[in-house]
Design a protein around this motif. Sequence first.
Motif, PDB file in Angstrom:
ATOM      1  N   VAL A   7      -2.742  -2.478 -10.481  1.00 31.62           N
ATOM      2  CA  VAL A   7      -3.127  -2.745  -9.080  1.00 31.62           C
ATOM      3  C   VAL A   7      -2.325  -1.839  -8.156  1.00 31.62           C
ATOM      4  CG1 VAL A   7      -1.417  -4.621  -8.785  1.00 31.62           C
ATOM      5  CG2 VAL A   7      -3.487  -4.627  -7.378  1.00 31.62           C
ATOM      6  N   GLY A  16      -7.427  -4.745  -0.456  1.00 34.91           N
ATOM      7  CA  GLY A  16      -8.788  -4.356  -0.079  1.00 34.91           C
ATOM      8  C   GLY A  16      -9.115  -4.669   1.362  1.00 34.91           C
ATOM      9  N   GLY A  19     -14.495  -4.782   1.433  1.00 33.27           N
ATOM     10  CA  GLY A  19     -15.061  -4.542   0.101  1.00 33.27           C
ATOM     11  C   GLY A  19     -14.660  -3.217  -0.521  1.00 33.27           C
ATOM     12  N   LYS A  20     -13.701  -2.524   0.118  1.00 36.57           N
ATOM     13  CA  LYS A  20     -13.293  -1.204  -0.417  1.00 36.57           C
ATOM     14  C   LYS A  20     -11.786  -1.119  -0.533  1.00 36.57           C
ATOM     15  CE  LYS A  20     -16.592   0.763   2.512  1.00 36.57           C
ATOM     16  NZ  LYS A  20     -16.538   1.340   3.779  1.00 36.57           N
ATOM     17  N   LEU A  21     -11.358  -0.046  -1.200  1.00 36.64           N
ATOM     18  CA  LEU A  21      -9.929   0.274  -1.211  1.00 36.64           C
ATOM     19  C   LEU A  21      -9.587   0.871   0.158  1.00 36.64           C
ATOM     20  CD1 LEU A  21      -8.788   2.303  -4.360  1.00 36.64           C
ATOM     21  CD2 LEU A  21      -8.039   0.041  -3.653  1.00 36.64           C
ATOM     22  N   GLY A  44     -14.236  -7.393 -11.634  1.00 40.98           N
ATOM     23  CA  GLY A  44     -15.182  -8.324 -11.044  1.00 40.98           C
ATOM     24  C   GLY A  44     -16.435  -7.593 -10.581  1.00 40.98           C
ATOM     25  N   HIS A  46     -17.831  -7.497  -7.686  1.00 33.86           N
ATOM     26  CA  HIS A  46     -17.694  -6.787  -6.400  1.00 33.86           C
ATOM     27  C   HIS A  46     -17.060  -5.416  -6.612  1.00 33.86           C
ATOM     28  CE1 HIS A  46     -17.517 -10.949  -4.206  1.00 33.86           C
ATOM     29  NE2 HIS A  46     -18.706 -10.662  -4.701  1.00 33.86           N
ATOM     30  N   THR A  47     -16.012  -5.376  -7.401  1.00 35.82           N
ATOM     31  CA  THR A  47     -15.334  -4.095  -7.665  1.00 35.82           C
ATOM     32  C   THR A  47     -16.272  -3.151  -8.408  1.00 35.82           C
ATOM     33  OG1 THR A  47     -13.164  -5.118  -7.602  1.00 35.82           O
ATOM     34  CG2 THR A  47     -13.341  -3.056  -8.850  1.00 35.82           C
ATOM     35  N   LEU A  63     -17.097  -8.891 -15.132  1.00 38.06           N
ATOM     36  CA  LEU A  63     -17.110 -10.350 -15.125  1.00 38.06           C
ATOM     37  C   LEU A  63     -18.086 -10.809 -14.041  1.00 38.06           C
ATOM     38  CD1 LEU A  63     -15.461 -12.431 -16.696  1.00 38.06           C
ATOM     39  CD2 LEU A  63     -13.767 -12.369 -14.875  1.00 38.06           C
ATOM     40  N   ARG A  66     -23.767 -13.804 -13.172  1.00 37.60           N
ATOM     41  CA  ARG A  66     -25.152 -13.323 -13.286  1.00 37.60           C
ATOM     42  C   ARG A  66     -25.346 -12.755 -14.689  1.00 37.60           C
ATOM     43  NH1 ARG A  66     -25.870 -10.192  -7.472  1.00 37.60           N
ATOM     44  NH2 ARG A  66     -25.030 -11.891  -6.244  1.00 37.60           N
ATOM     45  N   VAL A  80     -13.613 -15.659 -18.473  1.00 35.77           N
ATOM     46  CA  VAL A  80     -12.395 -15.024 -18.992  1.00 35.77           C
ATOM     47  C   VAL A  80     -12.313 -15.181 -20.508  1.00 35.77           C
ATOM     48  CG1 VAL A  80      -9.865 -15.188 -18.967  1.00 35.77           C
ATOM     49  CG2 VAL A  80     -11.159 -15.328 -16.824  1.00 35.77           C
ATOM     50  N   ILE A  97      -8.553  -4.544 -13.871  1.00 35.32           N
ATOM     51  CA  ILE A  97      -8.488  -3.581 -12.760  1.00 35.32           C
ATOM     52  C   ILE A  97      -8.960  -4.172 -11.431  1.00 35.32           C
ATOM     53  CG2 ILE A  97      -8.699  -1.656 -14.391  1.00 35.32           C
ATOM     54  CD1 ILE A  97     -11.577  -1.220 -13.267  1.00 35.32           C
ATOM     55  N   GLY A  99     -11.214  -7.101  -8.752  1.00 36.43           N
ATOM     56  CA  GLY A  99     -10.365  -7.317  -7.587  1.00 36.43           C
ATOM     57  C   GLY A  99      -9.568  -8.611  -7.655  1.00 36.43           C
ATOM     58  N   LYS A 101     -10.096 -11.771  -7.305  1.00 31.68           N
ATOM     59  CA  LYS A 101     -10.532 -12.948  -8.075  1.00 31.68           C
ATOM     60  C   LYS A 101     -10.265 -12.740  -9.559  1.00 31.68           C
ATOM     61  CE  LYS A 101     -14.008 -14.646  -4.893  1.00 31.68           C
ATOM     62  NZ  LYS A 101     -14.215 -13.470  -4.007  1.00 31.68           N
ATOM     63  N   ALA A 105      -7.751 -14.729 -12.097  1.00 34.66           N
ATOM     64  CA  ALA A 105      -8.286 -15.391 -13.294  1.00 34.66           C
ATOM     65  C   ALA A 105      -7.546 -14.958 -14.565  1.00 34.66           C
ATOM     66  CB  ALA A 105      -9.782 -15.092 -13.419  1.00 34.66           C
ATOM     67  N   THR A 127      -8.258  -8.650   1.621  1.00 33.32           N
ATOM     68  CA  THR A 127      -8.085  -9.070   0.221  1.00 33.32           C
ATOM     69  C   THR A 127      -6.638  -8.797  -0.182  1.00 33.32           C
ATOM     70  OG1 THR A 127     -10.348  -8.277  -0.085  1.00 33.32           O
ATOM     71  CG2 THR A 127      -9.162  -8.936  -2.055  1.00 33.32           C
TER      72      THR A 127
HETATM   73  N1  LIG Z   1      -5.919  -2.171  -4.662  1.00 28.90           N
HETATM   74  C1  LIG Z   1      -6.415  -2.271  -5.882  1.00 28.90           C
HETATM   75  O1  LIG Z   1      -5.763  -1.897  -6.863  1.00 28.90           O
HETATM   76  C2  LIG Z   1      -7.802  -2.846  -6.062  1.00 28.90           C
HETATM   77  C3  LIG Z   1      -8.371  -2.898  -7.331  1.00 28.90           C
HETATM   78  C4  LIG Z   1      -9.662  -3.448  -7.456  1.00 28.90           C
HETATM   79  C5  LIG Z   1     -10.336  -3.923  -6.348  1.00 28.90           C
HETATM   80  N2  LIG Z   1      -9.746  -3.851  -5.141  1.00 28.90           N
HETATM   81  C6  LIG Z   1     -10.419  -4.379  -3.933  1.00 28.90           C
HETATM   82  O2  LIG Z   1     -10.612  -5.790  -4.079  1.00 28.90           O
HETATM   83  C7  LIG Z   1     -11.773  -6.167  -3.325  1.00 28.90           C
HETATM   84  C8  LIG Z   1     -12.735  -6.928  -4.238  1.00 28.90           C
HETATM   85  O3  LIG Z   1     -12.110  -8.112  -4.719  1.00 28.90           O
HETATM   86  P1  LIG Z   1     -12.869  -9.512  -4.783  1.00 28.90           P
HETATM   87  O4  LIG Z   1     -11.859 -10.562  -5.180  1.00 28.90           O
HETATM   88  O5  LIG Z   1     -13.631  -9.686  -3.517  1.00 28.90           O
HETATM   89  O6  LIG Z   1     -13.987  -9.278  -5.909  1.00 28.90           O
HETATM   90  P2  LIG Z   1     -13.954  -9.003  -7.499  1.00 28.90           P
HETATM   91  O7  LIG Z   1     -12.829  -9.767  -8.140  1.00 28.90           O
HETATM   92  O8  LIG Z   1     -14.044  -7.554  -7.751  1.00 28.90           O
HETATM   93  O9  LIG Z   1     -15.376  -9.630  -7.903  1.00 28.90           O
HETATM   94  C9  LIG Z   1     -15.616 -11.012  -7.719  1.00 28.90           C
HETATM   95  C10 LIG Z   1     -16.829 -11.406  -8.548  1.00 28.90           C
HETATM   96  O10 LIG Z   1     -16.516 -11.238  -9.934  1.00 28.90           O
HETATM   97  C11 LIG Z   1     -17.040 -12.335 -10.670  1.00 28.90           C
HETATM   98  N3  LIG Z   1     -15.931 -13.153 -11.173  1.00 28.90           N
HETATM   99  C12 LIG Z   1     -14.642 -13.164 -10.741  1.00 28.90           C
HETATM  100  N4  LIG Z   1     -13.915 -14.053 -11.461  1.00 28.90           N
HETATM  101  C13 LIG Z   1     -14.765 -14.603 -12.345  1.00 28.90           C
HETATM  102  C14 LIG Z   1     -14.625 -15.584 -13.375  1.00 28.90           C
HETATM  103  N5  LIG Z   1     -13.425 -16.170 -13.620  1.00 28.90           N
HETATM  104  N6  LIG Z   1     -15.715 -15.924 -14.102  1.00 28.90           N
HETATM  105  C15 LIG Z   1     -16.921 -15.335 -13.862  1.00 28.90           C
HETATM  106  N7  LIG Z   1     -17.118 -14.388 -12.909  1.00 28.90           N
HETATM  107  C16 LIG Z   1     -16.061 -14.047 -12.165  1.00 28.90           C
HETATM  108  C17 LIG Z   1     -17.930 -13.096  -9.700  1.00 28.90           C
HETATM  109  O11 LIG Z   1     -19.189 -12.419  -9.737  1.00 28.90           O
HETATM  110  P3  LIG Z   1     -20.612 -13.187  -9.531  1.00 28.90           P
HETATM  111  O12 LIG Z   1     -20.666 -13.498  -8.086  1.00 28.90           O
HETATM  112  O13 LIG Z   1     -21.619 -12.168  -9.995  1.00 28.90           O
HETATM  113  O14 LIG Z   1     -20.567 -14.418 -10.412  1.00 28.90           O
HETATM  114  C18 LIG Z   1     -17.243 -12.859  -8.378  1.00 28.90           C
HETATM  115  O15 LIG Z   1     -18.108 -13.032  -7.263  1.00 28.90           O
HETATM  116  C19 LIG Z   1     -12.382  -4.872  -2.781  1.00 28.90           C
HETATM  117  O16 LIG Z   1     -11.917  -4.658  -1.458  1.00 28.90           O
HETATM  118  C20 LIG Z   1     -11.810  -3.818  -3.720  1.00 28.90           C
HETATM  119  O17 LIG Z   1     -11.772  -2.526  -3.153  1.00 28.90           O
HETATM  120  C21 LIG Z   1      -8.492  -3.328  -4.971  1.00 28.90           C
END
Ligand SMILES: NC(=O)c1ccc[n+]([C@@H]2O[C@H](COP(=O)([O-])OP(=O)(O)OC[C@H]3O[C@@H](n4cnc5c(N)ncnc54)[C@H](OP(=O)(O)O)[C@@H]3O)[C@@H](O)[C@H]2O)c1
Length: 162
Positions: A7, A16, A19-21, A44, A46-47, A63, A66, A80, A97, A99, A101, A105, A127
């Motif tokens: 991270v 984040g 929705g972006k870095l 996830g 979203h990522t 993950l 859907r 997981v 890697i 995001g 969530k 997990a 985020t």
């Molecule tokens: N700085 C960094 O190193 C870094 C790295 C990665 C991402 N990011 C940032 O983080 C943000 C995105 O993070 P986020 O938390 O919103 O989204 P995320 O973790 O990328 O995606 C969330 C989605 O993943 C699925 N999910 C997550 N946990 C789950 C579980 N335990 N079981 C089943 N499905 C699961 C679900 O999809 P469904 O809705 O399809 O069920 C959930 O809606 C963005 O801004 C991105 O740029 C930063």
Amino acid sequence: MAIIGIVAIDRNLAIGKDGKLPWHYSSDMKFFKQTTVGNAVVMGRHTWETLGSPLKDRMNIVLSSRTDGASGKAVTLPNVRSVLNLAGALTRDLYVIGGAKVYQAFLPHLNRWIVTEIPLSVEDADTFMPSNFLEGFELYEVRQLDDELRAKFYERVSEARP
Ligand SMILES: NC(=O)c1ccc[n+]([C@@H]2O[C@H](COP(=O)([O-])OP(=O)(O)OC[C@H]3O[C@@H](n4cnc5c(N)ncnc54)[C@H](OP(=O)(O)O)[C@@H]3O)[C@@H](O)[C@H]2O)c1
């Protein structure tokens, strides 16, 4: 086989925005690629959607609840446990890697963290990492990536709380 969170965080644990870095550092992108190539990565949905295409030379796992959260371009798994079952059969490491969530997990299952410290305080970030994400981990290496950035390596020293 190890399970490793990777991270990049700003000074306030932001990861984040919209929705972006919220930054672009080529040294960190290069480090991320060098570290993860040849291994499996789990992210996830979203990522995944921010990437546009699978990360090259890595097994991409998405993950999602859907059934086809990655439109056939990556392995989609619903929880997981199913990712851990697949990872257990691999000879490669599994990198978590993001995001937020997904980091949350997998937190109880991580053996190591690799954390790039971004020297910024991003305004209106939305985020964040949880403040205790390094609880139970100990620093064992610091690597300078360029003049500004460094990556810190942590390993688990105590069992995760159930
Ligand atoms: N700085 C960094 O190193 C870094 C790295 C990665 C991402 N990011 C940032 O983080 C943000 C995105 O993070 P986020 O938390 O919103 O989204 P995320 O973790 O990328 O995606 C969330 C989605 O993943 C699925 N999910 C997550 N946990 C789950 C579980 N335990 N079981 C089943 N499905 C699961 C679900 O999809 P469904 O809705 O399809 O069920 C959930 O809606 C963005 O801004 C991105 O740029 C930063």
